[in-house]
Design an enzyme around this catalytic site. Structure first.
Site, PDB file in Angstrom:
ATOM      1  N   CYS A   1       0.837  -1.197   0.000  1.00 12.82           N
ATOM      2  CA  CYS A   1       0.000   0.000   0.000  1.00 12.82           C
ATOM      3  C   CYS A   1       0.881   1.260   0.000  1.00 12.82           C
ATOM      4  O   CYS A   1       1.575   1.526  -0.958  1.00 12.82           O
ATOM      5  CB  CYS A   1      -0.958  -0.052   1.192  1.00 12.82           C
ATOM      6  SG  CYS A   1      -2.398   1.021   1.036  1.00 12.82           S
TER       7      CYS A   1
ATOM      8  N   HIS B   1      -2.960  -6.059   0.917  1.00 14.34           N
ATOM      9  CA  HIS B   1      -2.293  -6.284   2.204  1.00 14.34           C
ATOM     10  C   HIS B   1      -2.222  -7.770   2.548  1.00 14.34           C
ATOM     11  O   HIS B   1      -3.161  -8.318   3.138  1.00 14.34           O
ATOM     12  CB  HIS B   1      -3.060  -5.568   3.330  1.00 14.34           C
ATOM     13  CG  HIS B   1      -3.003  -4.088   3.283  1.00 14.34           C
ATOM     14  ND1 HIS B   1      -2.054  -3.351   3.957  1.00 14.34           N
ATOM     15  CD2 HIS B   1      -3.788  -3.187   2.648  1.00 14.34           C
ATOM     16  CE1 HIS B   1      -2.261  -2.063   3.750  1.00 14.34           C
ATOM     17  NE2 HIS B   1      -3.304  -1.931   2.952  1.00 14.34           N
TER      18      HIS B   1
ATOM     19  N   GLU C   1      -0.494  -9.055   4.897  1.00 14.14           N
ATOM     20  CA  GLU C   1      -0.405  -9.170   6.358  1.00 14.14           C
ATOM     21  C   GLU C   1      -1.781  -9.165   7.024  1.00 14.14           C
ATOM     22  O   GLU C   1      -1.918  -9.520   8.198  1.00 14.14           O
ATOM     23  CB  GLU C   1       0.474  -8.055   6.932  1.00 14.14           C
ATOM     24  CG  GLU C   1      -0.157  -6.686   7.021  1.00 14.14           C
ATOM     25  CD  GLU C   1      -0.186  -5.911   5.709  1.00 14.14           C
ATOM     26  OE1 GLU C   1      -0.558  -4.727   5.725  1.00 14.14           O
ATOM     27  OE2 GLU C   1       0.169  -6.487   4.659  1.00 14.14           O
TER      28      GLU C   1
END
Length: 227
Positions: free
Chosen positions: A86, A195, A197
């Site tokens: 991002c 993302h 994560e």
């Protein structure tokens, strides 16, 4: 492996990365401030999402001049893994570690939702645990994720297989050729808008991001073990 999670004023996904690496993956990770001048002792660099320096000027444009970025560039030049998600992707393009730019979303609205991604290139140290053309689910959360580059750069990306992820179904931001993530020519710096994560356990709705981090450890962890 020991990962450095770079923290800028305005970062808000740094804890997500640290948690994914330490608590889920079981590897070492520490925060490194934007004004630090060393990455000694680290094996990988993770640049989180958020709004570095409030996204004033352009996303990532001010963060690019932080003291730590010179060290990140040196780290990348040595062939060590650098990942930006991002705002981290935006910072990598501003720093010249990845080609192209991230523009405002075509809709001019902030987009926050799960998206389907195609793994275009699984022959990278970041994607080796995926199958080629596999479709995975990861979340996005950005207002400026519209990837753009000129025609010659696009041809180079294609020729070198540097396009790693594309949006599989609906493109959430209008990015060129549905590009969601790219890698540098050397193959050790990857940036993407989604993302991984935030998709490392089923409680979050998807575990598809976990294999991204497992790939890094599998391909770079053995380097440290042999030193």
């Amino acid at each position: 492996m020991k990962f450095a999670v770079i923290v800028f004023p305005g970062s808000n996904c740094d804890m997500d990365l640290l948690w994914a690496v330490k608590d889920i993956l079981g590897e070492e990770a520490e925060y490194v401030r934007h004004d630090a001048d060393s990455l000694a002792g680290f094996d990988g660099v993770l640049i989180p999402g958020g709004f570095s320096y409030g996204d004033y000027l352009r996303c990532g444009a001010i963060a690019r001049f932080s003291k730590i970025i010179k060290e990140v560039i040196r780290f990348a030049d040595e062939g060590k893994p650098v990942f930006g998600t991002c705002n981290g992707f935006q910072i990598l393009t501003e720093a010249g570690l990845l080609p192209g730019v991230l523009l405002r979303n075509e809709s001019l609205h902030f987009v926050c939702k799960p998206v389907s991604l195609k793994v275009v290139n699984n022959q990278t140290p970041f994607t080796s645990d995926y199958q080629k053309d596999e479709v995975i689910q990861l979340p996005v959360a950005h207002g400026e994720g519209n990837y753009y580059c000129d025609e010659s750069t696009l041809e180079q990306l294609k020729a070198n297989q540097q396009i790693v992820f594309t949006y599989a179904n609906k493109n959430p931001n209008g990015s060129l050729e549905n590009i969601a993530g790219i890698i540098n020519e050397k193959g050790n710096v990857l940036g993407m808008m989604p993302h991984p994560e935030r998709a490392v356990e089923s409680l979050l709705g998807s575990e598809d991001g976990l294999r991204f981090f497992k790939s890094i450890v599998k391909n770079y962890g053995k380097v440290r073990a042999s030193v």
